[in-house]
Design an enzyme around this catalytic site. Structure first.
Site, PDB file in Angstrom:
ATOM      1  N   HIS A 459      26.005  33.072  49.389  1.00 39.98           N
ATOM      2  CA  HIS A 459      27.347  33.625  49.186  1.00 39.98           C
ATOM      3  C   HIS A 459      28.309  32.556  48.671  1.00 39.98           C
ATOM      4  O   HIS A 459      28.991  32.754  47.653  1.00 39.98           O
ATOM      5  CB  HIS A 459      27.862  34.210  50.510  1.00 39.98           C
ATOM      6  CG  HIS A 459      29.272  34.715  50.451  1.00 39.98           C
ATOM      7  ND1 HIS A 459      29.578  36.045  50.258  1.00 39.98           N
ATOM      8  CD2 HIS A 459      30.459  34.072  50.544  1.00 39.98           C
ATOM      9  CE1 HIS A 459      30.890  36.193  50.241  1.00 39.98           C
ATOM     10  NE2 HIS A 459      31.454  35.009  50.410  1.00 39.98           N
ATOM     11  N   GLU A 460      28.373  31.437  49.371  1.00 39.29           N
ATOM     12  CA  GLU A 460      29.328  30.404  48.971  1.00 39.29           C
ATOM     13  C   GLU A 460      28.988  29.825  47.607  1.00 39.29           C
ATOM     14  O   GLU A 460      29.878  29.429  46.849  1.00 39.29           O
ATOM     15  CB  GLU A 460      29.395  29.299  50.029  1.00 39.29           C
ATOM     16  CG  GLU A 460      29.945  29.750  51.371  1.00 39.29           C
ATOM     17  CD  GLU A 460      31.325  30.365  51.281  1.00 39.29           C
ATOM     18  OE1 GLU A 460      32.097  29.982  50.377  1.00 39.29           O
ATOM     19  OE2 GLU A 460      31.641  31.237  52.113  1.00 39.29           O
ATOM     20  N   HIS A 463      30.684  31.685  44.897  1.00 41.17           N
ATOM     21  CA  HIS A 463      32.037  31.174  44.627  1.00 41.17           C
ATOM     22  C   HIS A 463      31.971  29.934  43.742  1.00 41.17           C
ATOM     23  O   HIS A 463      32.778  29.767  42.814  1.00 41.17           O
ATOM     24  CB  HIS A 463      32.727  30.799  45.936  1.00 41.17           C
ATOM     25  CG  HIS A 463      33.203  31.946  46.767  1.00 41.17           C
ATOM     26  ND1 HIS A 463      34.027  32.927  46.270  1.00 41.17           N
ATOM     27  CD2 HIS A 463      32.994  32.243  48.079  1.00 41.17           C
ATOM     28  CE1 HIS A 463      34.310  33.791  47.245  1.00 41.17           C
ATOM     29  NE2 HIS A 463      33.690  33.400  48.339  1.00 41.17           N
ATOM     30  N   HIS A 466      31.524  30.742  40.202  1.00 37.98           N
ATOM     31  CA  HIS A 466      32.771  31.265  39.639  1.00 37.98           C
ATOM     32  C   HIS A 466      33.663  30.113  39.168  1.00 37.98           C
ATOM     33  O   HIS A 466      34.328  30.203  38.128  1.00 37.98           O
ATOM     34  CB  HIS A 466      33.478  32.100  40.713  1.00 37.98           C
ATOM     35  CG  HIS A 466      34.448  33.101  40.181  1.00 37.98           C
ATOM     36  ND1 HIS A 466      35.148  33.957  40.986  1.00 37.98           N
ATOM     37  CD2 HIS A 466      34.859  33.396  38.923  1.00 37.98           C
ATOM     38  CE1 HIS A 466      35.933  34.733  40.268  1.00 37.98           C
ATOM     39  NE2 HIS A 466      35.774  34.410  39.001  1.00 37.98           N
TER      40      HIS A 466
END
Length: 670
Positions: A459-460, A463, A466
């Site tokens: 998940h991280e 980020h 991104h």
């Protein structure tokens, strides 16, 4: 000695020279940066020439580089490695940052220059830049008269001070609430490596020969699924959910009430019915009513599923269920009904292998990027690892920092942040961090992950992608600088590769034997996928709706008893469950009360998951882990930041508006 922060870092990609910095240097650089930024703004407003895009908007985007450089390095330490000096400095600087924000966005002359810019012939990203600045001026109170602006400044200063205090008390409270046990026998059921970590934590805390079960930020602690001793489970559960609300110097309920009241007053001052309405004006959600409608549609189905799970757990337990029993018997159902033992999976999820052969492998397969560890570069703590990320053609893309282990100086939870933002205008490339809180094993022992930690790692990194793939002109639009209810979307999409066969088979191997995770285990994991979704969705919605309850209050209507208010709010929302407390209770809801930016926006995880579920379907329909899919996702969405409407980026990717049905199906809520 010259302060290294006063000049651009000579290190690759502008990595801050942490080894050369002392606490007082951060403070000095920030103070100088605040003054320099105001001088740069004065030069913009004092320009005798008519306002143009170049002499106003571009000048504004070029301003504040010293302040941004110093603040990015400083706040990384505040979250991840805060000494007593750094915490003291944070207390003093937080109101200064708030006041500085007001000096900028309550500056009438600066606003009038932006309002005078002719945007007719500007290209789309430049026109959007002007539009976004004007929107922030309005949302910051530029329309208020002098007394109104004066009151707004005071409110913002108080909120900054209270938020800092809340965060610092919660960090201390999480440490204070750790469960100390005398005998290893009390930890029966806990995996051997967790017992070893508890012994090491106790030794480090000055309790040699004992065992310290440290806490993670959410209420539901991982050890509850394994501990056989029911009384130890009770003690751990009560220590966890009672944080910040038991009186004493670490109680934060007074801070939460004060902040809720100030936010209500601020919203009213700015012309909104409540703070949630104000926040919704900044998001991709069309309005606050749309958020309420979605959450209201999901809550009854989630509670029904949770009730069905509770009945099954009570049958297995053979006695009335308590909240501290849930995780333990839920794990037992997984073992007995689905033949899935989550603790037995951990030897297949060794941290280094998951990073290189799982997280990085999936990114290389999708996007062609490669990762090259840079031991020659040093971060703010010896545990932090640094990789240079190179694009498919070998050119440097940026730096990725991984800070995975918990420590006393780090706040709880997991997050990504940016040390250097990508910008075509400034010629900067990204430097991003992922920070987790995995228990560090004794020296020489492997770090074995739980399923939840595995999910957090992917998940991280979503980020991080991104931020790394940002390809915008203006720093204001870089990377994850998107509306709060959009920012979780790319990170949630990246979770899909955890169980993707090609990825899973590459990293899920026994850390001793090298044997792959057996296919029948993978099949059983898929069969058990919906088990526990009732609990997970109810727990999450409880926190999201509690957040909104605190932020739909009117000025003067803040409750005296925060815990009574919490209970009534959950009951009124139809999400109160005697066995499932919210994922975050008021006493440790750091997302919404300590400056993390989620106030009245914790709903954003589920709002983003609507887009995520749609995008997972899109990847699957188009062949999954393929470079063509990765390139399209990168070019049309990850690289765009906020340079165009994020929902427009989604529509271009998906070919239509998002629908709720894929999310309802995923969570078993049809």
């Amino acid at each position: 000695m010259t302060n290294p922060l006063l000049a651009a870092s000579p290190l690759p990609y502008g990595l801050p020279p942490f080894e050369a910095l002392s606490a007082d240097m951060y403070g000095a650089a920030i103070e100088e940066g605040l003054a320099a930024h105001l001088a740069e703004i004065l030069a913009i407003t004092g320009n005798s020439q008519p306002a143009t895009f170049d002499n106003t908007a571009l000048a504004m985007e070029r301003s504040g580089q010293l302040l941004n450089r110093a603040a990015a390095a400083f706040f990384t330490l505040v979250s991840a490695d805060a000494s007593a000096e750094i915490r003291e400095l944070e207390t003093g600087l937080s109101p200064r940052f708030s006041a500085h924000q007001d000096e900028v966005y309550l500056n009438r002359a600066l606003y009038e220059r932006f309002a005078a810019i002719d945007t007719v012939n500007l290209e789309a990203e430049s026109a959007r830049l002007v539009e976004e600045y004007l929107k922030e001026f309005r949302q910051s109170g530029i329309q208020l008269d002098a007394p109104g602006q004066e009151r707004l400044r005071a409110i913002n200063a108080d909120l900054a001070r209270l938020g800092t205090e809340f965060g610092q008390r919660v960090k201390k409270g999480m440490k204070s609430a750790a469960l100390l046990v005398e005998d290893a026998a009390e930890l029966a059921g806990l995996p051997a490596d967790d017992v070893a970590s508890a012994a090491e934590a106790a030794r480090a805390a000055g309790h040699g020969g004992k065992y310290l079960v440290t806490l993670i930020q959410p209420g539901n602690q991982p050890a509850l699924a394994s501990l056989e001793n029911r009384d130890v489970r009770r003690r751990l559960f009560e220590a966890s959910v009672g944080r910040g609300s038991g009186g004493g110097h670490l109680d934060v309920l007074d801070l939460a009430r004060d902040m809720a009241g100030l936010r209500a007053e601020k919203a009213q001052l700015l012309g909104f019915a409540n703070y949630a309405e104000l926040v919704a004006d900044r998001q991709t959600a069309p309005d606050f009513e749309a958020v309420q409608t979605m959450l209201g549609r999901m809550a009854p189905a989630a509670v029904r599923n949770a009730d069905a799970e509770a009945a099954a757990l009570a049958d297995v337990a053979g006695h009335p269920l308590e909240a501290w029993d849930w995780a333990y018997y839920s794990a037992k159902v997984r073992r007995e009904k689905y033949d899935v033992n989550e603790q037995a999976l951990r030897p297949y999820f060794e941290l280094d292998r998951v990073i290189t052969d799982g997280v990085f492998f999936a990114a290389t397969a999708l996007y062609g990027i490669t990762f090259h560890e840079r031991p020659d570069l040093k971060a703010y703590h010896p545990d932090v690892r640094i990789w240079e990320v190179r694009d498919g053609d070998g050119t440097g893309l940026g730096l990725f920092l991984g800070d995975y282990y918990s420590r006393e100086s780090k706040r709880g939870g997991a997050w990504m942040n940016s040390l250097v933002d990508q910008s075509g205008l400034l010629g900067t490339r990204p430097v991003v961090t992922n920070t987790l809180n995995i228990s560090k094993p004794p020296a020489g022992e492997p770090t074995l992950l739980t399923l939840d930690e595995l999910r957090t790692l992917f998940h991280e990194f979503g980020h991080a992608l991104h931020g790394l793939f940002s390809n915008v002109t203006y720093p204001r639009f870089s990377g994850t600088s998107v509306p709060r209810d959009f920012v979780e979307y790319p990170s949630q999409v990246n979770e899909m590769w955890i169980m993707w066969p090609e990825v899973l088979s590459n990293y899920a191997r026994h850390h001793v034997t090298g044997e792959p995770l057996p296919q029948d285990v993978v099949d059983r994991l898929e069969e058990s996928r919906l088990w526990g979704e009732g609990f997970a969705t109810t727990e999450y919605l409880g926190a999201a709706l509690l957040d909104l309850a605190w932020h739909t209050l009117e000025p003067g209507n803040v409750p005296d008893d925060a815990l009574e208010f919490e209970a009534k709010a959950l009951a009124a929302a139809g999400i109160s469950h005697p066995l499932i407390p919210p994922r975050y209770r008021t006493g440790y809801f750091q997302h919404i009360f300590s400056g993390a930016g989620y106030a009245a926006g914790y709903y954003s995880y589920i709002w983003s998951e609507v887009l995520d579920a749609e995008t997972v379907d899109w990847f699957t329909e188009n062949g999954g882990l393929a470079r063509t899919n990765g390139e399209r996702f990168r070019q049309e969405l990850l690289s765009r930041g906020n340079s165009r409407d994020p929902l427009e980026s989604f529509r271009i990717l998906r070919g239509r508006e998002a629908r709720l049905d894929p999310l309802l199906k995923r969570r078993g809520l049809e």
